[in-house]
Design a protein around this motif. Structure first.
Motif, short mmCIF file in Angstrom:
data_model
loop_
_atom_site.label_atom_id
_atom_site.label_comp_id
_atom_site.label_asym_id
_atom_site.label_seq_id
_atom_site.Cartn_x
_atom_site.Cartn_y
_atom_site.Cartn_z
N LEU A 87 26.06 49.68 38.24
CA LEU A 87 27.46 49.40 37.92
C LEU A 87 27.42 48.34 36.96
O LEU A 87 26.95 47.12 36.90
CB LEU A 87 28.15 48.70 39.22
CG LEU A 87 27.96 49.26 40.60
CD1 LEU A 87 28.63 48.46 41.64
CD2 LEU A 87 28.76 50.90 40.25
N TYR A 105 35.20 48.49 40.93
CA TYR A 105 33.88 48.45 41.59
C TYR A 105 33.75 47.99 43.20
O TYR A 105 33.24 48.45 44.10
CB TYR A 105 32.87 47.51 41.01
CG TYR A 105 32.44 48.14 39.71
CD1 TYR A 105 32.37 49.56 39.34
CD2 TYR A 105 31.96 47.25 38.68
CE1 TYR A 105 31.93 49.98 38.14
CE2 TYR A 105 31.49 47.93 37.28
CZ TYR A 105 31.30 49.05 37.18
OH TYR A 105 30.95 49.72 36.00
N ARG A 108 34.90 50.73 45.29
CA ARG A 108 33.80 51.68 45.45
C ARG A 108 32.65 51.43 46.28
O ARG A 108 32.03 52.24 47.25
CB ARG A 108 33.17 51.99 44.02
CG ARG A 108 32.01 53.07 43.93
CD ARG A 108 31.56 53.34 42.46
NE ARG A 108 30.64 54.29 42.43
CZ ARG A 108 29.89 54.65 41.24
NH1 ARG A 108 30.33 54.18 40.01
NH2 ARG A 108 28.87 55.63 41.46
N TYR A 117 23.69 49.66 45.40
CA TYR A 117 24.15 49.45 44.05
C TYR A 117 23.37 48.24 43.38
O TYR A 117 23.02 47.32 44.20
CB TYR A 117 25.61 49.17 44.16
CG TYR A 117 26.25 50.29 44.73
CD1 TYR A 117 27.03 51.12 43.95
CD2 TYR A 117 26.85 50.42 46.30
CE1 TYR A 117 27.93 52.17 44.45
CE2 TYR A 117 27.51 51.24 46.57
CZ TYR A 117 28.19 52.30 45.76
OH TYR A 117 28.84 53.30 46.13
N LEU A 119 24.21 45.74 40.04
CA LEU A 119 25.30 45.31 39.26
C LEU A 119 24.66 44.53 37.98
O LEU A 119 23.71 43.68 38.23
CB LEU A 119 26.20 44.07 39.89
CG LEU A 119 27.44 43.77 39.11
CD1 LEU A 119 28.49 44.63 38.87
CD2 LEU A 119 28.14 42.36 40.06
#
Length: 367
Positions: A87, A105, A108, A117, A119
């Motif tokens: 992300l 985000y 999500r 995920y 970031l």
């Protein structure tokens, strides 16, 4: 000027580099130290959250490198796993667009919490994200890994402060090797400074070369070490042993004082509140100096509930002492209960023996 800076710089490069003949090219490999990937894997298995320059089982990397460089290093050291959904919160020059991306985000990661995920945030976007701390912290904590790129020293300390102010009140640790990491190291609860040393390519031995920036980080840190891989043993072995020893030491002092002092209090009821002491003077002097100091001293120096080899092979054992479990109210009250039981047993036995030699009347004890 600032909005078109990149295009102007690119145009200047094109003018300068026109009509040149290429004679050769050089490259410098930013090679990772030995054991970095194994150390990060062990910290994840132990449930540790860490702030690193280069806290959930989650590791944050705070760096001044470019986004592409930071992501490549993250994959090479195992910080980002294959299949990690990246992300990107980068290149936002307005707060509104940054907030909108954070909201997207957040929705999500909530909709599909089983995915991994990662970031990636740059310094420009981080400036706007820190103005919306709750949303930014929520997205970060939902990710398995976080990279903050192109950061200033002030932004590094602000990110550490952001994590410190989490509702769970975590204990943060920051690792850095340069002067630009000093603010981050000092902001964290525990600061770890790494010497800027050089490693011989064949022998893998430290040559002792240390730059000024490395010394600056070491001087401002709580603990210093030569290579990043040493963090694994510092936390998983020595951290485990030290916490076990110091927590037992603190609780033991409460326990031994309850056992020693409260019988004197209850003896006052049997001695008609006279000045008579239940203990001999020698016992009063030697109780803290000799009788109760040597056992806990030996325990505090040499106790090892697990061997160092097992702690390194099984990093999940660190979870047994996580969240200050040995110093919780439950553990504290347990030690107090043990002390009260010993006190009650001692007073009862003393009273039974005393009744065989004395009897009481209205004027006090009579032999």
């Amino acid at each position: 000027m600032s909005s078109h800076r990149e295009s102007i710089i690119a145009a200047s490069y094109s003018k300068m580099e026109a009509g040149l003949t290429l004679l050769g090219a050089t490259g410098v490999e930013d090679k990772l130290q030995e054991g970095v990937q194994e150390t990060l894997e062990s910290l994840r298995a132990a449930g540790l959250k860490l702030m690193i320059k280069l806290v959930h089982s989650q590791v944050w990397i705070l760096t001044g490198d470019k986004v592409e460089t930071a992501v490549n290093i993250s994959f090479s050291c195992g910080h980002f796993k294959p299949g990690t959904i990246q992300l990107f919160l980068t290149e936002h020059h307005k707060e509104r667009s940054c907030v909108q991306m954070l909201q997207a985000y957040s929705a999500r990661v909530e909709a599909d919490s089983l995915e991994q995920y990662g970031l990636v945030v740059d310094g420009q976007s981080l400036k706007f994200a820190l103005k919306n701390q709750e949303m930014f912290r929520k997205v970060c904590m939902a990710c398995t890994a976080v990279i903050c790129c192109r950061m200033s020293p002030l932004q590094k300390s602000q990110v550490v402060q952001l994590v410190k102010q989490s509702p769970s009140k975590p204990i943060t640790a920051a690792i850095g090797d340069g002067a630009n990491d000093v603010a981050m190291i000092q902001e964290a609860h525990v600061g770890l400074g790494k010497n800027a040393t050089h490693t011989h390519p064949h022998t893998h031995m430290l040559t002792g070369i240390m730059g000024k920036e490395g010394r600056q980080a070491v001087r401002c840190s709580d603990f210093a070490f030569g290579q990043f891989r040493f963090v694994r043993r510092v936390l998983l072995v020595h951290g485990h042993w030290y916490y076990l020893r110091i927590s037992t030491l603190v609780l033991y002092f409460f326990y031994k004082n309850i056992v020693f002092i409260t019988p004197q209090l209850f003896f006052n009821f049997l001695s008609a509140f006279s000045t008579q002491a239940i203990y001999d003077t020698a016992y009063l002097s030697m109780y803290n100096v000799l009788f109760t100091s040597l056992p806990i001293l030996i325990y505090g120096l040499f106790e090892q509930n697990y061997s160092d080899v097992k702690l390194l092979e099984c990093p999940h054992l660190y979870k047994e002492i996580a969240n200050n479990v040995l110093m919780s109210w439950c553990s504290f009250l347990k030690w107090i209960a043990f002390g009260e039981f010993r006190r009650f047993s001692g007073v009862y036995v003393f009273k039974q023996h005393l009744s065989q030699f004395c009897y009481f009347n209205t004027h006090g004890p009579t032999p």
